[in-house]
Design a protein around this motif. Structure first.
Motif, PDB file in Angstrom:
ATOM      1  N   THR A 244      29.524  44.887  16.044  1.00  0.00           N
ATOM      2  CA  THR A 244      29.774  44.999  17.483  1.00  0.00           C
ATOM      3  C   THR A 244      29.360  46.374  17.999  1.00  0.00           C
ATOM      4  O   THR A 244      29.069  47.294  17.224  1.00  0.00           O
ATOM      5  N   GLU A 245      29.362  46.517  19.314  1.00  0.00           N
ATOM      6  CA  GLU A 245      28.988  47.790  19.924  1.00  0.00           C
ATOM      7  C   GLU A 245      29.895  48.919  19.465  1.00  0.00           C
ATOM      8  O   GLU A 245      29.453  50.048  19.245  1.00  0.00           O
ATOM      9  N   ASP A 246      31.185  48.624  19.288  1.00  0.00           N
ATOM     10  CA  ASP A 246      32.142  49.656  18.876  1.00  0.00           C
ATOM     11  C   ASP A 246      32.035  49.990  17.398  1.00  0.00           C
ATOM     12  O   ASP A 246      32.336  51.120  16.993  1.00  0.00           O
ATOM     13  N   ASP A 247      31.600  49.021  16.583  1.00  0.00           N
ATOM     14  CA  ASP A 247      31.703  49.189  15.131  1.00  0.00           C
ATOM     15  C   ASP A 247      30.369  49.295  14.399  1.00  0.00           C
ATOM     16  O   ASP A 247      30.349  49.563  13.193  1.00  0.00           O
ATOM     17  N   TYR A 248      29.232  49.067  15.073  1.00  0.00           N
ATOM     18  CA  TYR A 248      27.968  48.962  14.353  1.00  0.00           C
ATOM     19  C   TYR A 248      27.668  50.190  13.493  1.00  0.00           C
ATOM     20  O   TYR A 248      27.465  50.082  12.280  1.00  0.00           O
ATOM     21  N   GLU A 249      27.634  51.369  14.093  1.00  0.00           N
ATOM     22  CA  GLU A 249      27.259  52.571  13.341  1.00  0.00           C
ATOM     23  C   GLU A 249      28.234  52.826  12.200  1.00  0.00           C
ATOM     24  O   GLU A 249      27.821  53.110  11.065  1.00  0.00           O
ATOM     25  N   LYS A 250      29.526  52.726  12.477  1.00  0.00           N
ATOM     26  CA  LYS A 250      30.535  52.988  11.448  1.00  0.00           C
ATOM     27  C   LYS A 250      30.401  52.013  10.283  1.00  0.00           C
ATOM     28  O   LYS A 250      30.422  52.420   9.115  1.00  0.00           O
ATOM     29  N   ARG A 251      30.215  50.754  10.582  1.00  0.00           N
ATOM     30  CA  ARG A 251      30.169  49.753   9.522  1.00  0.00           C
ATOM     31  C   ARG A 251      28.869  49.831   8.716  1.00  0.00           C
ATOM     32  O   ARG A 251      28.872  49.615   7.500  1.00  0.00           O
ATOM     33  N   MET A 252      27.777  50.142   9.369  1.00  0.00           N
ATOM     34  CA  MET A 252      26.528  50.318   8.627  1.00  0.00           C
ATOM     35  C   MET A 252      26.638  51.488   7.658  1.00  0.00           C
ATOM     36  O   MET A 252      26.244  51.389   6.480  1.00  0.00           O
ATOM     37  N   LYS A 253      27.184  52.597   8.119  1.00  0.00           N
ATOM     38  CA  LYS A 253      27.283  53.789   7.262  1.00  0.00           C
ATOM     39  C   LYS A 253      28.290  53.577   6.146  1.00  0.00           C
ATOM     40  O   LYS A 253      28.091  54.071   5.024  1.00  0.00           O
ATOM     41  N   GLU A 254      29.364  52.838   6.419  1.00  0.00           N
ATOM     42  CA  GLU A 254      30.335  52.556   5.359  1.00  0.00           C
ATOM     43  C   GLU A 254      29.719  51.665   4.284  1.00  0.00           C
ATOM     44  O   GLU A 254      29.930  51.899   3.077  1.00  0.00           O
ATOM     45  N   MET A 299      14.924  46.092   7.915  1.00  0.00           N
ATOM     46  CA  MET A 299      16.115  46.528   8.648  1.00  0.00           C
ATOM     47  C   MET A 299      17.010  45.346   9.009  1.00  0.00           C
ATOM     48  O   MET A 299      18.245  45.454   8.965  1.00  0.00           O
ATOM     49  N   ILE A 300      16.413  44.210   9.340  1.00  0.00           N
ATOM     50  CA  ILE A 300      17.214  43.032   9.648  1.00  0.00           C
ATOM     51  C   ILE A 300      17.959  42.557   8.406  1.00  0.00           C
ATOM     52  O   ILE A 300      19.143  42.204   8.473  1.00  0.00           O
ATOM     53  N   VAL A 301      17.284  42.546   7.258  1.00  0.00           N
ATOM     54  CA  VAL A 301      17.968  42.183   6.014  1.00  0.00           C
ATOM     55  C   VAL A 301      19.093  43.172   5.728  1.00  0.00           C
ATOM     56  O   VAL A 301      20.186  42.781   5.303  1.00  0.00           O
ATOM     57  N   ARG A 302      18.853  44.470   5.986  1.00  0.00           N
ATOM     58  CA  ARG A 302      19.910  45.473   5.785  1.00  0.00           C
ATOM     59  C   ARG A 302      21.094  45.203   6.711  1.00  0.00           C
ATOM     60  O   ARG A 302      22.255  45.329   6.299  1.00  0.00           O
ATOM     61  N   ASP A 303      20.836  44.826   7.948  1.00  0.00           N
ATOM     62  CA  ASP A 303      21.915  44.448   8.870  1.00  0.00           C
ATOM     63  C   ASP A 303      22.686  43.239   8.335  1.00  0.00           C
ATOM     64  O   ASP A 303      23.916  43.172   8.425  1.00  0.00           O
ATOM     65  N   MET A 304      21.953  42.282   7.797  1.00  0.00           N
ATOM     66  CA  MET A 304      22.588  41.097   7.224  1.00  0.00           C
ATOM     67  C   MET A 304      23.442  41.472   6.015  1.00  0.00           C
ATOM     68  O   MET A 304      24.524  40.914   5.812  1.00  0.00           O
ATOM     69  N   ASN A 305      22.938  42.402   5.205  1.00  0.00           N
ATOM     70  CA  ASN A 305      23.710  42.870   4.047  1.00  0.00           C
ATOM     71  C   ASN A 305      25.053  43.440   4.479  1.00  0.00           C
ATOM     72  O   ASN A 305      26.097  43.152   3.881  1.00  0.00           O
ATOM     73  N   ALA A 306      25.021  44.290   5.510  1.00  0.00           N
ATOM     74  CA  ALA A 306      26.257  44.920   5.991  1.00  0.00           C
ATOM     75  C   ALA A 306      27.226  43.862   6.522  1.00  0.00           C
ATOM     76  O   ALA A 306      28.449  43.960   6.317  1.00  0.00           O
ATOM     77  N   THR A 307      26.675  42.851   7.175  1.00  0.00           N
ATOM     78  CA  THR A 307      27.515  41.758   7.674  1.00  0.00           C
ATOM     79  C   THR A 307      28.209  41.044   6.525  1.00  0.00           C
ATOM     80  O   THR A 307      29.431  40.816   6.566  1.00  0.00           O
ATOM     81  N   ARG A 308      27.452  40.681   5.506  1.00  0.00           N
ATOM     82  CA  ARG A 308      28.031  40.000   4.342  1.00  0.00           C
ATOM     83  C   ARG A 308      29.048  40.904   3.635  1.00  0.00           C
ATOM     84  O   ARG A 308      30.095  40.432   3.166  1.00  0.00           O
ATOM     85  N   PHE A 309      28.763  42.196   3.548  1.00  0.00           N
ATOM     86  CA  PHE A 309      29.671  43.171   2.935  1.00  0.00           C
ATOM     87  C   PHE A 309      31.048  43.111   3.593  1.00  0.00           C
ATOM     88  O   PHE A 309      32.080  43.051   2.915  1.00  0.00           O
ATOM     89  N   TYR A 310      31.092  43.078   4.920  1.00  0.00           N
ATOM     90  CA  TYR A 310      32.368  43.045   5.634  1.00  0.00           C
ATOM     91  C   TYR A 310      33.000  41.665   5.612  1.00  0.00           C
ATOM     92  O   TYR A 310      34.231  41.550   5.546  1.00  0.00           O
ATOM     93  N   LYS A 311      32.186  40.626   5.642  1.00  0.00           N
ATOM     94  CA  LYS A 311      32.747  39.279   5.537  1.00  0.00           C
ATOM     95  C   LYS A 311      33.393  39.064   4.173  1.00  0.00           C
ATOM     96  O   LYS A 311      34.326  38.275   4.039  1.00  0.00           O
ATOM     97  N   ASN A 312      32.886  39.779   3.158  1.00  0.00           N
ATOM     98  CA  ASN A 312      33.450  39.692   1.804  1.00  0.00           C
ATOM     99  C   ASN A 312      34.632  40.617   1.601  1.00  0.00           C
ATOM    100  O   ASN A 312      35.172  40.698   0.494  1.00  0.00           O
ATOM    101  N   GLY A 313      35.022  41.356   2.623  1.00  0.00           N
ATOM    102  CA  GLY A 313      36.138  42.285   2.484  1.00  0.00           C
ATOM    103  C   GLY A 313      35.777  43.571   1.779  1.00  0.00           C
ATOM    104  O   GLY A 313      36.609  44.177   1.101  1.00  0.00           O
ATOM    105  N   GLY A 314      34.521  44.006   1.920  1.00  0.00           N
ATOM    106  CA  GLY A 314      34.094  45.267   1.319  1.00  0.00           C
ATOM    107  C   GLY A 314      33.452  45.098  -0.045  1.00  0.00           C
ATOM    108  O   GLY A 314      33.599  45.956  -0.923  1.00  0.00           O
TER     109      GLY A 314
END
Length: 349
Positions: A244-254, A299-314
């Protein structure tokens, strides 16, 4: 004829019924003219079923129908091809025989790779930890058609490909630095080719930038693409929920700071896309477009990776990486309309 392939090319062998996501599922299946003529004479129940399932395409070609679940009518309940069982590999249409192999031909060279849309290719690809090498084999016989490419042109674009891949594989530098150098060098080659001095810089494809605004542009491109399978829509819905707009940068870097982020996988993807696309510039001279396309897709695959990372609970396993890459490749790379849409956005966006 010289055949150029990645060093893992010969490791591939179809796993047939053991594949969880069959290449006979979810796609239109074209029939080449020679196969079509052969199928008219194929005897028995299989031949009859096949002929009933063939149809004429809008461009005058032919295809094999799929059922309501998107399965080829020749695919049985064990995920095996009844046509192959009845008549052998020689009976398969060209598209079935070639997949997951694809390539480009020019002069006396055929450059071939393996598509990440295939589950087994992904397993081989992401098991590699060393930089991929490309090997050449000289086969008997020459091409009858140079495709209008001169020796000098072929040598120039082969130099471009080698140099760009070498930059991406320089592991003494962080991947973001390598991507910057990669794009700079691609721009130098583009200027040499066009004999001008125009620099093309696309902010929303800056590899080290983690702004939601730029992600939103990339997401908007894939969101407008042709939809082939529901799994792709489901993944895009997850991306909108997680990044999301609020979480994108933080979640990508995490995600990228986690132990599950593997920079070498990102390198391998950049090299894969470069090897797949950059030689296409031999026909349209758009070196920068294909360089940016390679960066964009990674970059799109990297975005998808971060999405799966958070959907998996880290958590993000190698199996997750394989599935993410396969979903992307099957939906985007294997639709000419989708690849063209991405190229048009790079050119005009």
């Amino acid at each position: 004829m010289i055949v150029r392939v990645p060093d893992y090319f010969s490791e591939f062998s179809c796993i047939a019924g053991d594949c969880k996501d069959s290449c006979c599922l979810g796609w239109e299946i074209d029939i080449d003219e020679d196969s079509y003529e052969y199928y008219q004479t194929l005897p028995g129940e299989v031949g009859e079923r096949l002929r009933k399932g063939m149809y004429e395409t809008e461009d005058g070609g032919h295809g094999i129908r799929t059922n309501n679940c998107g399965r080829c009518i020749m695919l049985n309940d064990k995920n095996l091809c009844d046509l192959y069982i009845a008549a052998g590999e020689a009976s398969l249409s060209e598209v079935c025989t070639d997949f997951p192999r694809f390539g480009i031909e020019y002069r006396n060279v055929e450059q071939k790779c393996l598509s990440l849309a295939c589950e087994e290719v992904c397993r081989i690809f992401f098991s590699k930890t060393k930089p991929v090498k490309f090997v050449e084999q000289e086969l008997f016989g020459d091409s009858d058609d140079d495709q209008g490419v001169t020796e000098e042109e072929a040598a120039f674009f082969e130099e471009v490909q080698r140099e760009l891949i070498a930059i991406l594989q320089d592991r003494t530098k962080p991947i973001g630095v390598r991507v910057d150098e990669y794009l700079d060098r691609a721009n130098e080659y583009q200027n040499k080719l066009s004999q001008n001095d125009v620099e093309k810089h696309i902010d929303w494809l800056s590899f080290n930038d983690f702004s939601f605004e730029h992600f939103d542009i990339r997401f908007g491109i894939i969101n407008e693409m042709e939809l082939l399978r529901q799994v792709w829509q489901d993944f895009k819905d997850d991306m909108q929920t997680v990044l999301t707009e609020d979480d994108y940068e933080k979640r990508m870097k995490e995600y990228m700071a986690s132990g599950d982020y593997r920079e070498n996988d990102i390198e391998q993807l950049l090299v894969y896309f470069t090897f797949r696309y950059i030689m296409n510039a031999i026909y349209d001279s758009n070196i920068m477009v294909y360089a940016y396309l390679s960066v964009m897709f990674t970059m799109i695959v990297r975005d998808m990776n971060a999405t799966r990372f958070y959907k998996n609970g880290g958590s993000f396993t190698i199996e997750d990486q394989m599935e993410v890459a396969r979903i992307f490749s099957k939906e985007v790379e294997h639709s000419e309309e989708n690849v063209e849409a991405a190229k048009e956005e790079i050119i005009w966006g």
